[in-house]
Design an enzyme around this catalytic site. Structure first.
Site, PDB file in Angstrom:
ATOM      1  CG  ASP A 256      -5.089   2.093  -1.585  1.00 44.39           C
ATOM      2  OD1 ASP A 256      -6.200   1.547  -1.477  1.00 44.39           O
ATOM      3  OD2 ASP A 256      -4.030   1.523  -1.251  1.00 44.39           O
ATOM      4  CG  ASP A 260     -10.038   1.028   0.474  1.00 48.17           C
ATOM      5  OD1 ASP A 260     -10.299   0.713  -0.701  1.00 48.17           O
ATOM      6  OD2 ASP A 260      -9.217   0.425   1.175  1.00 48.17           O
TER       7      ASP A 260
END
Length: 378
Positions: A256, A260
């Site tokens: 995650d 990003d």
């Protein structure tokens, strides 16, 4: 992989997509993505069936739940799910069962999604807007493979009481083995390199992760070069030397964060798409959040949503040529200097969501017509 991912859409097939616009800019980029999807399959002798349902904070306001039962059932009945974004400032401080993110996690679990593919490719047209230098990012083509069904996001026990809070990171050997097998398969079809990311110098979970990856590579990794990297170093290397990576294999939390961060390589999170695959219905969504500060202003970048469509077409429907037309169209538009504000270069006049989408649609239609003419000549 889902059953749909194993077969090509036959002529006359109905392609059923549950469409969840969600919150913030989600509905805007979703509308753009569905226009692109419709254009991409228009001449493919298939029928596209879109079913719109609420999710996230919008769904909470309408009925009290971020994942209504009717939405879930529509998703389970579909071949694929497209989700724009979830999240809203008004949800901060709400009980966990009313949080938009709870709806998203519940959806991923209900759809049996355990593998999240987040490709990060820096096209020549976006080298100049990267947060890194052109020399470092030129040629970047990384597939971040994030385990999606386990780890801290789902581990129990979890809670908060008496001034303390706790979460649990849990992985089984089977969970690590199946994502490692997929990573090896992806690497074998790309450049033959897989880098597994962990924190094995501190975490027992990471030590199990590393051991199982090595065991799986020994059994299934023929032709693939496998190495390991601690997550803190991987975060640095991703910015300093991204072209060293081919497939980057990570657990849920690390993936995650790293994916990003990878948005900085292409200049914006708005440029990245994702595919969540597993044993049920496939889920596609742009990597970016709901961006409520720009919602309704017509300036959101739909590129990540379009990139998600370009993943849906080959992975769920096996429509490789249609996916290539979508990718070629938006890359050509970027190369022409037509950009939303987040990826514009100095001296360029930014366009809005609609203008960018119209330019992409025009490109898709022109390439479709050219292909039809070529086919007719044959």
């Amino acid at each position: 992989m889902t059953a749909a991912a194993q077969r090509e859409a036959p002529p006359g097939a109905e392609l059923k997509v549950a469409v969840l616009g969600g919150d913030g800019v989600g509905p805007e980029v979703t509308a753009a993505a569905m226009q692109v999807l419709e254009a991409a399959v228009r001449n493919e002798s298939v029928t596209l069936s879109l079913t719109a349902r609420p999710v996230g904070w919008k769904a909470v306001l309408e009925g009290g739940s971020p994942l209504p039962e009717a939405t879930l059932q529509a998703c389970l009945a579909a071949d694929a799910v497209f989700l724009g974004a979830v999240g809203h400032p008004d949800a901060i401080g709400q009980p966990r069962d009313r949080l938009p993110e709870t709806g998203l996690l519940g959806l991923r679990k209900a759809l049996a999604c355990w593998a999240n593919l987040r490709p990060v490719r820096v096209p020549p047209s976006l080298v100049g807007v990267s947060a890194s230098t052109p020399e470092r990012v030129r040629g970047t083509d990384v597939m971040i493979l994030r385990e999606l069904g386990g780890g801290l996001y789902y581990g129990e026990p979890r809670g908060e009481k008496d001034g303390k809070a706790w979460n649990t990171m849990v992985y089984s050997e089977d969970e690590v083995q199946r994502i490692a097998r997929l990573g090896l398969s992806l690497a074998r079809g790309r450049h033959g390199r897989l880098t597994s990311v962990d924190k094995a110098n501190v975490l027992e979970v990471s030590r199990l992760w590393r051991r199982v990856v090595d065991e799986t590579a020994a059994e299934k990794g023929h032709g693939v070069e496998v190495d390991h990297m601690l997550v803190d170093r991987a975060a640095m290397e991703l910015m300093l030397n991204p072209t060293q990576f081919d497939v980057l294999l990570t657990e849920n939390l690390f993936g995650d964060i790293l994916s990003d961060q990878a948005g900085a390589l292409v200049g914006s999170l708005g440029a990245l798409g994702s595919a969540s695959l597993g044993d049920g219905t496939d889920l596609y969504e742009p990597v970016h959040g709901s961006a409520p500060d720009i919602a309704g202003k017509g300036v959101a970048n739909p590129l990540g949503a379009m990139a998600s469509v370009a993943l849906m077409l080959p992975h769920t429907f096996r429509m490789e040529a249609s996916a290539q037309r979508v990718e070629s169209a938006y890359e050509a538009v970027l190369a022409d200097g037509i950009r939303t504000v987040d990826v514009k270069e100095p001296g360029q006049e930014p366009v809005g969501t609609t203008a960018f989408t119209d330019a992409v649609l025009e490109r898709i239609e022109s390439t479709t017509e050219s292909a039809a003419i070529t086919e007719g000549v044959r």
